[in-house]
Design a protein around this motif. Structure first.
Motif, PDB file in Angstrom:
ATOM      1  N   MET A   1       0.834  -1.196   0.000  1.00 50.26           N
ATOM      2  CA  MET A   1       0.000   0.000   0.000  1.00 50.26           C
ATOM      3  C   MET A   1       0.875   1.255   0.000  1.00 50.26           C
ATOM      4  SD  MET A   1      -2.859   1.229   2.790  1.00 50.26           S
ATOM      5  CE  MET A   1      -4.057   0.002   2.257  1.00 50.26           C
ATOM      6  N   LYS A   2       0.537   2.196  -0.875  1.00 46.15           N
ATOM      7  CA  LYS A   2       1.281   3.452  -0.963  1.00 46.15           C
ATOM      8  C   LYS A   2       0.778   4.418   0.111  1.00 46.15           C
ATOM      9  CE  LYS A   2       3.347   1.886  -4.639  1.00 46.15           C
ATOM     10  NZ  LYS A   2       4.755   1.415  -4.567  1.00 46.15           N
ATOM     11  N   LEU A   3       1.624   4.715   1.073  1.00 48.84           N
ATOM     12  CA  LEU A   3       1.227   5.540   2.212  1.00 48.84           C
ATOM     13  C   LEU A   3       1.424   7.029   1.939  1.00 48.84           C
ATOM     14  CD1 LEU A   3       2.794   3.485   5.143  1.00 48.84           C
ATOM     15  CD2 LEU A   3       0.460   3.344   4.241  1.00 48.84           C
ATOM     16  N   SER A   4       0.507   7.831   2.462  1.00 47.29           N
ATOM     17  CA  SER A   4       0.687   9.275   2.457  1.00 47.29           C
ATOM     18  C   SER A   4       1.725   9.649   3.515  1.00 47.29           C
ATOM     19  CB  SER A   4      -0.645   9.965   2.756  1.00 47.29           C
ATOM     20  OG  SER A   4      -0.479  11.370   2.845  1.00 47.29           O
ATOM     21  N   PHE A   5       2.442  10.739   3.273  1.00 44.51           N
ATOM     22  CA  PHE A   5       3.486  11.133   4.225  1.00 44.51           C
ATOM     23  C   PHE A   5       3.764  12.615   4.104  1.00 44.51           C
ATOM     24  CE2 PHE A   5       5.658  10.485   0.281  1.00 44.51           C
ATOM     25  CZ  PHE A   5       6.705  11.383   0.273  1.00 44.51           C
TER      26      PHE A   5
END
Length: 264
Positions: A1-5
Motif C-alpha cells: 500500500m502506498k502511504l501518504s506522508f
C-alpha cells in the motif's frame, strides 16, 4: 500500500553539520502525521524526517485488513520506494508495535529503533468509547463545536476528543467526515492480539521512552523489553502518560537529543 506522508527536509543549524540519516515516524491508533509536526520540525535539525500516515489513517488509503504485520509490510514498501536505507525509526503505541515487528523481521536494517510507551506483547482493544464517539452520522452538523458536544456523550475525556478531531475533515460542501476508517478499525479488534512473529529477538540499538504514569507499561514490561532487546536503553519521563511527545515535549526531545541524535 502506498502511504501518504509529510517530508521535513534536513535543516542544519550550521554549515558544517552533517545529517545523521533519515528519520521515519509512525503514529499510534487514531493518529496521523499531523500529530507529529512539532517533533518532526525539531528532529529535522539532525536529518530528513518522514512522518507517515499508516493505513486507515490520515490521507493514506483505507483497507478492510488492518494488522501489525500488514503495516510493517507497508513500511517496507515505503522505505523501498523512497530508497531509504538504515533509517532511525520512531514508533508510538500502535506505531511502536509496527516498528518492533519490522525490526524483529528485518534485523540489521535499522540504524536505531525508538519505541514510545508500548511493550513487545499483546494488548486488549479497549477503545469502545473512542469508536462510539466517531460512529454517529455527521450529516446535519454545521460546526466542530456541535460535533464535539455529541462526541462528549460517548467520550468525556476532552484531551482524547481533541486528539481524535485532528482526523475530522470539513469538505468543500460544508459537510464533515472522518479521515479515519472508523468501521474498518472497529472490525480490527484483534490487531494487538499476539502481533509479533514467533521469534522475538533484536540486537538493534533501541531506545524506549515511557511515561512514568502510563498504563501501557508495567514493571513486568520493563523486564520483557530487556529480555528481547540486547542493546537497549529505557528512559522514563516522570508523571508522563501515553502522549509524552505532546504533554512532555521538552523532556521528550531532550532524551532524544542526548540518547540518539547527538550520538549518531
Amino acid at each position: 500500500m502506498k502511504l501518504s506522508f509529510k517530508l521535513y527536509p534536513f535543516s542544519p543549524t550550521s554549515e558544517n553539520q552533517k545529517s545523521i540519516g533519515e528519520i521515519v515516524i509512525l503514529h499510534g491508533l487514531f493518529g496521523s502525521s499531523k500529530n507529529w509536526v512539532t517533533v518532526a520540525k525539531a528532529l529535522s535539525e539532525f536529518g530528513s524526517v518522514y512522518t507517515l500516515d499508516q493505513r486507515n489513517h490520515g490521507d493514506s488509503p483505507h483497507a478492510n485488513e488492518h494488522s501489525i504485520k500488514l503495516m510493517s509490510e507497508d513500511l517496507e514498501e515505503f522505505l523501498s520506494d523512497h530508497q531509504i536505507q538504515n533509517p532511525i525509526l520512531l514508533g508510538h503505541s500502535m506505531g511502536g508495535l509496527v516498528a518492533m515487528y519490522f525490526d524483529f523481521t528485518h534485523q540489521g536494517v535499522l540504524k536505531t529503533l525508538i519505541v514510545q510507551d508500548i511493550a513487545p506483547r499483546s494488548y486488549p482493544f479497549v477503545y469502545e468509547k473512542e469508536i462510539a464517539s466517531m460512529s454517529f452520522p455527521l450529516g446535519g452538523f454545521s460546526s466542530r463545536t456541535d460535533i464535539d458536544t455529541e462526541m462528549a456523550k460517548y467520550l468525556p475525556d476532552t484531551f482524547i476528543r481533541q486528539f481524535l478531531q485532528m482526523s475530522l475533515e470539513r469538505l468543500d460542501s460544508g459537510e464533515y467526515r472522518w479521515k479515519l476508517n472508523v468501521s474498518g478499525l472497529n472490525q480490527a479488534r484483534r490487531v494487538f492480539d499476539h502481533p509479533f512473529p514467533e521469534v522475538i529477538h533484536s540486537d538493534t540499538r533501541v531506545l524506549f521512552i515511557v511515561g512514568g504514569a502510563s498504563e501501557y507499561i508495567t514493571k513486568d514490561d520493563l523486564i520483557l523489553i530487556e529480555k528481547f532487546f540486547t542493546n537497549v536503553k529505557i528512559k522514563t519521563i516522570p508523571f508522563g502518560g501515553h502522549y509524552i511527545h505532546f504533554t512532555h515535549q521538552k523532556e521528550y526531545l531532550e532524551i532524544l537529543n542526548k540518547e540518539v541524535l547527538l550520538n549518531s
